[in-house]
Write a protein that holds these residues in place. Sequence first.
Motif, PDB file in Angstrom:
ATOM      1  N   ILE A   3      25.412  87.726  51.947  1.00  0.00           N
ATOM      2  CA  ILE A   3      25.596  86.962  53.186  1.00  0.00           C
ATOM      3  C   ILE A   3      26.458  85.724  52.924  1.00  0.00           C
ATOM      4  N   SER A   4      27.541  85.634  53.661  1.00  0.00           N
ATOM      5  CA  SER A   4      28.401  84.457  53.636  1.00  0.00           C
ATOM      6  C   SER A   4      28.674  84.060  55.089  1.00  0.00           C
ATOM      7  N   PRO A   5      27.985  83.034  55.600  1.00  0.00           N
ATOM      8  CA  PRO A   5      28.142  82.649  57.011  1.00  0.00           C
ATOM      9  C   PRO A   5      29.587  82.291  57.354  1.00  0.00           C
TER      10      PRO A   5
ATOM     11  N   GLU B  56      17.897  82.096  61.675  1.00  0.00           N
ATOM     12  CA  GLU B  56      18.269  82.349  60.288  1.00  0.00           C
ATOM     13  C   GLU B  56      18.880  81.108  59.632  1.00  0.00           C
ATOM     14  N   PHE B  57      19.569  80.301  60.430  1.00  0.00           N
ATOM     15  CA  PHE B  57      20.257  79.136  59.878  1.00  0.00           C
ATOM     16  C   PHE B  57      19.821  77.808  60.483  1.00  0.00           C
TER      17      PHE B  57
ATOM     18  N   THR C 158      25.989  74.474  55.377  1.00  0.00           N
ATOM     19  CA  THR C 158      25.683  75.906  55.441  1.00  0.00           C
ATOM     20  C   THR C 158      26.917  76.758  55.689  1.00  0.00           C
ATOM     21  N   PHE C 159      27.759  76.306  56.590  1.00  0.00           N
ATOM     22  CA  PHE C 159      28.912  77.107  57.004  1.00  0.00           C
ATOM     23  C   PHE C 159      30.178  76.537  56.362  1.00  0.00           C
ATOM     24  N   SER C 160      30.258  76.678  55.056  1.00  0.00           N
ATOM     25  CA  SER C 160      31.332  76.030  54.312  1.00  0.00           C
ATOM     26  C   SER C 160      32.227  77.036  53.596  1.00  0.00           C
TER      27      SER C 160
END
Length: 380
Positions: free
Chosen positions: A170-172, A312-313, A357-359
């Motif tokens: 998983i990679s957001p 989830e995030f 998180t979303f990097s």
Amino acid sequence: MQNTRKSRVLLYGNINTKDYRAKTLIEILENLKYCVSLVSPDFYRSREIKQALSVEKLMIVFCWLELFIKAAFTDVIYLPPMNARFIKSATWAAKIFNKKLIVEMYFSLYDTLVRDRETMKEGSRQAEAVKQKDILALTKADYIIHTSNSEIDYWEKLLNISINREKVFISPVCNVSTLIHQREFQQDGVLRICWWGTFIPLHGLDKILQAMKILQQQNLKFTCVLFGINNKFYTEYENKIKLAQIEHHVFLRKDLSFADDSLPKYLVEKCDLALGIFGDTDKARNAVPNKLIEALSMKIPTLTMDAPALQEFFNPGVDFWVCQNSPETIAESITKIAQNKANYIDWGKTQQKTLNTFSVSQYQDILSKVLSKAEERSLT
């Protein structure tokens, strides 16, 4: 990651450099010192309107020849985001030359084209064909990279398959902005609402328009600017706004975008409240909206539909405002926000969580890990 030689990655599919995920993928592969080559099926498509069937078949042969020649020399075959339609030839090449295949799904063909956009009739031959491509991509790839576990769970049920979780990474999404919200809330006495995206069922734009009609009837001081793209639906929504007689409060624009930073610059300066998605589709309930991540990364107060996938995030209701997706509840929530009666949100804290998180660095870490595993197995 240290390489004793320049490892080779073959990207197979069409890459639009305007697409942030694809652009970032290439930049990361270069940062990791991979030797990258591309086979693009679109390169062989004729620009002429009419093309003889024999010529079209010849172009396909040329594309396959390039694929198989480069597959023989590569270490890893990588199907980039939004290219699952090429999964059959990718799996053939991987099998023939004993290469590991990485598939970055990003979205399901079947869910998007059949269930969400309804461009194909469910149960038709076309629909079954795209479903089989999804199934092949999710079950035959050696490694799968996707943006959320919740959507993987959803696809398992939708396609009636079992996905090996050991090969899922998983990679957001990492479409964050470096700009920060500057506008004071309702500084001119008017609530400035903004929404951006495409006019598809996922986004629930019709519900937003109905909510705006309710706000107008309640005499709330507001404007709502909807940023879209110039397609057939743009005119359709122009007409819907006029028919609802809300054209003095709701405006459509197609002149700003994220590609050139013109839209984020507008948002941080002139937006009080960003709206997320409010669609009725299964996809809407099982995906984390890009526009939510974009808004929160800029520290813009945001209201979106409450959905299981968000958990989830995030902590919905604590990290940002949520509501049910009916026009009435959307309007009620916006009214509370305008009157400063909505629950308190620490938008700075939410912004930091989003950026962490979303990097891009998270995406790079996952790519590095997956590519290392694929190379190791290719050598054994």
